[in-house]
Design a protein around this motif. Structure first.
Motif, PDB file in Angstrom:
ATOM      1  N   VAL A  96       6.978  -7.219  16.986  1.00 21.44           N
ATOM      2  CA  VAL A  96       6.032  -6.127  16.727  1.00 21.44           C
ATOM      3  C   VAL A  96       6.002  -5.060  17.871  1.00 21.44           C
ATOM      4  O   VAL A  96       6.011  -4.020  17.437  1.00 21.44           O
ATOM      5  CB  VAL A  96       4.484  -6.592  16.811  1.00 21.44           C
ATOM      6  CG1 VAL A  96       3.495  -5.721  16.803  1.00 21.44           C
ATOM      7  CG2 VAL A  96       4.377  -7.754  15.791  1.00 21.44           C
ATOM      8  N   GLN A 106       9.653  -3.262  17.409  1.00 20.92           N
ATOM      9  CA  GLN A 106       9.660  -2.423  15.939  1.00 20.92           C
ATOM     10  C   GLN A 106       8.554  -1.287  15.993  1.00 20.92           C
ATOM     11  O   GLN A 106       9.179  -0.359  15.548  1.00 20.92           O
ATOM     12  CB  GLN A 106       9.719  -3.392  14.931  1.00 20.92           C
ATOM     13  CG  GLN A 106      10.448  -4.416  14.631  1.00 20.92           C
ATOM     14  CD  GLN A 106      10.194  -5.646  13.916  1.00 20.92           C
ATOM     15  OE1 GLN A 106       8.951  -6.061  13.748  1.00 20.92           O
ATOM     16  NE2 GLN A 106      11.130  -6.289  13.317  1.00 20.92           N
ATOM     17  N   THR A 107       7.660  -1.260  16.759  1.00 23.41           N
ATOM     18  CA  THR A 107       6.853  -0.503  16.537  1.00 23.41           C
ATOM     19  C   THR A 107       7.312   0.648  17.609  1.00 23.41           C
ATOM     20  O   THR A 107       7.236   2.114  16.971  1.00 23.41           O
ATOM     21  CB  THR A 107       5.307  -0.885  17.354  1.00 23.41           C
ATOM     22  OG1 THR A 107       4.757  -1.743  16.533  1.00 23.41           O
ATOM     23  CG2 THR A 107       4.319   0.334  17.436  1.00 23.41           C
ATOM     24  N   LYS A 108       8.017   0.581  18.633  1.00 23.72           N
ATOM     25  CA  LYS A 108       8.650   1.648  19.534  1.00 23.72           C
ATOM     26  C   LYS A 108       9.868   1.922  18.838  1.00 23.72           C
ATOM     27  O   LYS A 108       9.852   3.294  18.767  1.00 23.72           O
ATOM     28  CB  LYS A 108       9.212   0.792  20.860  1.00 23.72           C
ATOM     29  CG  LYS A 108       9.384   1.735  21.729  1.00 23.72           C
ATOM     30  CD  LYS A 108       9.879   0.939  22.949  1.00 23.72           C
ATOM     31  CE  LYS A 108      10.295   1.878  24.190  1.00 23.72           C
ATOM     32  NZ  LYS A 108      10.603   1.356  25.445  1.00 23.72           N
ATOM     33  N   GLY A 113       7.622   3.149  14.453  1.00 26.45           N
ATOM     34  CA  GLY A 113       6.166   3.378  14.353  1.00 26.45           C
ATOM     35  C   GLY A 113       5.441   2.148  13.774  1.00 26.45           C
ATOM     36  O   GLY A 113       6.068   1.366  13.150  1.00 26.45           O
ATOM     37  N   HIS A 114       4.101   2.289  13.944  1.00 24.86           N
ATOM     38  CA  HIS A 114       3.425   1.246  13.574  1.00 24.86           C
ATOM     39  C   HIS A 114       3.120   1.067  12.008  1.00 24.86           C
ATOM     40  O   HIS A 114       2.616   0.069  11.570  1.00 24.86           O
ATOM     41  CB  HIS A 114       1.979   1.296  14.187  1.00 24.86           C
ATOM     42  CG  HIS A 114       0.783   2.153  13.589  1.00 24.86           C
ATOM     43  ND1 HIS A 114       1.274   3.532  14.304  1.00 24.86           N
ATOM     44  CD2 HIS A 114       0.129   2.307  12.995  1.00 24.86           C
ATOM     45  CE1 HIS A 114       0.304   4.237  13.594  1.00 24.86           C
ATOM     46  NE2 HIS A 114      -0.531   3.768  12.850  1.00 24.86           N
ATOM     47  N   GLU A 115       3.539   1.875  11.079  1.00 22.24           N
ATOM     48  CA  GLU A 115       3.275   1.579   9.790  1.00 22.24           C
ATOM     49  C   GLU A 115       4.429   1.130   9.216  1.00 22.24           C
ATOM     50  O   GLU A 115       4.443   0.905   7.904  1.00 22.24           O
ATOM     51  CB  GLU A 115       2.802   2.814   9.164  1.00 22.24           C
ATOM     52  CG  GLU A 115       1.467   3.211   9.695  1.00 22.24           C
ATOM     53  CD  GLU A 115       0.720   4.359   9.038  1.00 22.24           C
ATOM     54  OE1 GLU A 115       1.564   4.970   7.791  1.00 22.24           O
ATOM     55  OE2 GLU A 115      -0.236   5.055   9.570  1.00 22.24           O
ATOM     56  N   HIS A 116       5.637   0.812   9.636  1.00 25.10           N
ATOM     57  CA  HIS A 116       6.936   0.317   8.982  1.00 25.10           C
ATOM     58  C   HIS A 116       6.820  -0.854   8.688  1.00 25.10           C
ATOM     59  O   HIS A 116       6.243  -1.790   9.064  1.00 25.10           O
ATOM     60  CB  HIS A 116       7.995   0.655  10.209  1.00 25.10           C
ATOM     61  CG  HIS A 116       9.380   0.410   9.722  1.00 25.10           C
ATOM     62  ND1 HIS A 116       9.947  -0.840   9.371  1.00 25.10           N
ATOM     63  CD2 HIS A 116      10.157   1.383   9.062  1.00 25.10           C
ATOM     64  CE1 HIS A 116      11.154  -0.569   8.997  1.00 25.10           C
ATOM     65  NE2 HIS A 116      11.329   0.723   8.823  1.00 25.10           N
ATOM     66  N   VAL A 135       7.287  -4.042  11.074  1.00 27.70           N
ATOM     67  CA  VAL A 135       6.220  -4.148  11.720  1.00 27.70           C
ATOM     68  C   VAL A 135       5.035  -4.870  11.139  1.00 27.70           C
ATOM     69  O   VAL A 135       4.516  -6.049  11.482  1.00 27.70           O
ATOM     70  CB  VAL A 135       5.440  -2.764  12.476  1.00 27.70           C
ATOM     71  CG1 VAL A 135       4.382  -3.163  13.320  1.00 27.70           C
ATOM     72  CG2 VAL A 135       6.541  -2.139  13.280  1.00 27.70           C
TER      73      VAL A 135
END
Length: 137
Positions: A116, A119-121, A124-127, A130
């Motif tokens: 998490v 992948q957020t880095k 982005g948090h909406e991918h 993630v």
């Protein structure tokens, strides 16, 4: 040996570890990356319910071979001057999945958390990657 036999995967893994001990990360990652799909293809054909049967120990040892390759692949990539976050996140996610298949859920949690974070880095948090990691967490 057949071209993509389990034994060939073990040879690539051993070569990867030998190169790693010599601090040749490029050759090491090349060999781990060759072993991983071989191990994955064999284990993809495995019924997770087999862990409760007599061959459970064999399956655990086979999954452990894959875990070791994934772990080395993550560690080597993290040491890169420009770590490939997408690959690291994917490998962390796969590590979490393997531990779940082995019924070692507590071992899976830190890998999903790492997935998490990375992948957020990277995305982005909406991918979707993630979202999948959060779902499995």
């Amino acid at each position: 040996f057949e071209e993509n036999s389990w034994e060939i995967g073990l040879i690539y893994k051993r070569k990867g570890k030998a190169y790693l001990s010599r601090e040749d990360n490029i050759a090491a990652i090349d060999n781990f990356d060759r072993a991983i799909p071989i191990f994955e293809s064999f284990l993809d054909e495995t019924d997770p319910n087999d862990f409760t049967e007599t061959n459970g120990e064999d399956l655990v040892s086979q999954y452990e071979e894959l875990v070791e390759c994934y772990t080395h692949a993550v560690q080597i990539r993290q040491q890169s001057s420009e770590p490939p976050l997408d690959e690291i996140g994917r490998l962390c996610f796969k590590l979490g999945n393997v531990f779940v298949l082995m019924n070692e859920h507590n071992e899976a949690i830190p890998w999903y958390r790492d997935a998490v974070f990375v992948q957020t880095k990277a995305f982005g948090h909406e991918h979707i990657a993630v979202v999948n990691s959060l779902h499995n967490l």
